[in-house]
Design an enzyme around this catalytic site. Structure first.
Site, PDB file in Angstrom:
ATOM      1  N   ASP A 180       0.838  -1.214   0.000  1.00 32.79           N
ATOM      2  CA  ASP A 180       0.000   0.000   0.000  1.00 32.79           C
ATOM      3  C   ASP A 180       0.868   1.259   0.000  1.00 32.79           C
ATOM      4  OD1 ASP A 180      -2.278   1.497   0.038  1.00 32.79           O
ATOM      5  OD2 ASP A 180      -2.765   1.100   2.139  1.00 32.79           O
ATOM      6  N   ASN A 207     -10.652  -2.771  -6.539  1.00 40.22           N
ATOM      7  CA  ASN A 207      -9.869  -1.791  -7.312  1.00 40.22           C
ATOM      8  C   ASN A 207     -10.506  -1.444  -8.669  1.00 40.22           C
ATOM      9  OD1 ASN A 207      -6.606  -2.940  -6.143  1.00 40.22           O
ATOM     10  ND2 ASN A 207      -7.899  -1.294  -5.379  1.00 40.22           N
ATOM     11  N   ARG A 258     -11.605   2.157  -9.299  1.00 35.93           N
ATOM     12  CA  ARG A 258     -10.668   3.245  -9.630  1.00 35.93           C
ATOM     13  C   ARG A 258     -10.860   3.692 -11.086  1.00 35.93           C
ATOM     14  NH1 ARG A 258      -5.198   2.506  -6.135  1.00 35.93           N
ATOM     15  NH2 ARG A 258      -6.280   1.893  -4.242  1.00 35.93           N
TER      16      ARG A 258
END
Ligand code: FPP
Length: 251
Positions: free
Chosen positions: A26, A74, A77
């Site tokens: 991260d 994800n 995004r």
């Protein structure tokens, strides 16, 4: 009722050193934005950190490294960032597959294949096929992975096996259920590291991490390297794993 057998460290009786380390990589975005760079540059530098970490993990004698590269969440995004992450996976496999194969690394990709583009699917299958007989080191790339999604997929597979007469529902227990997980032939992680100062599992290996030691580090992923891996391993080794039992000498 007899007590369930106590889980052990992934490398048998040697609980002092981890065999399987999992990492939530991260902080790529923050690393880039703090330098006025596009987020995609942070992910590119993240791949370099991954290369360093795979090398360090082999050098330090780990058996398995599992990294969280793209989560089922994800997809939320921007399309450009999703596409950049897909491109990086392709570039990583294309550039490193020959070397990793020579080094005896077995590659596994954890997660659902549903929704992945055909070129990524072909690449992932090629990497898994080419390295399937390697046994020196396991590199597991969680890509399009979510722990809850994995559990639902495993439950579906178990139900299907039951309906086909291949699984007696009464025989379903933790061990038989694990056979339906993406990690069926892998030990649970001993140590899970998350970088960037966040302290969450974020749907990563939620079944497998039930007894895993968690280490949260302030370093942003693109800056991660051998010294950070060593530090996390030292933190792990200073802890006492009890797996729900008593501290040694307390009985
Ligand atoms: C989290 O950082 C990281 C990711 C979502 C992707 C991790 C990917 C890599 C390290 C490179 C890709 C590697 C392969 C093999 C595909 P973030 O973007 O959430 O950072 P932030 O929290 O600072 O925004």
């Amino acid at each position: 009722m007899s007590a369930a057998p106590a889980p052990t460290a992934s490398n048998g009786d040697d609980v002092s050193r981890p065999g399987h380390v999992a990492i939530i990589m991260d902080g790529n975005g923050r690393w880039a934005t703090s330098r006025g760079l596009p987020r995609a540059v942070g992910h590119e530098r993240g791949v370099e950190a991954l290369r360093r970490t795979v090398e360090a993990a082999q050098k330090l004698g780990l058996e398995t490294l599992t990294v969280f590269s793209f989560s089922t969440e994800n997809w939320r995004r921007p399309a450009s960032e999703v596409s950049a992450l897909f491109g990086l996976l392709k570039a990583y496999v294309k550039r490193d597959l020959d070397r990793l194969t020579r080094e005896g690394v077995r590659i596994r990709v954890l997660g659902t294949r549903a929704g992945l583009p055909a070129d990524i699917l072909a690449l992932v299958e090629r990497a898994e096929q080419r390295t399937r007989d390697n046994a020196k080191f396991n590199l597991c790339i969680a890509f399009n992975y979510g722990g809850r999604e994995e559990l639902v997929r495993a439950a579906q597979a178990a139900i299907k096996a039951g309906l086909e007469g291949k699984l007696d529902p009464d025989s379903l227990n933790e061990d038989t259920f694990e056979q339906f997980l993406d990690t069926s032939d892998l030990p649970d992680p001993d140590l899970l590291i998350r970088t960037s100062g966040e302290s969450r599992l974020s749907n990563f290996l939620i079944w497998q991490a039930a007894y895993t030691e968690l280490v949260f580090m302030d370093v942003l992923w693109p800056d991660f390297g051998e010294s950070h891996l060593r530090e996390a391993i030292e933190t792990y080794m200073a802890r006492e794993r009890r797996f729900g039992g008593l501290a040694s000498g307390a009985a």
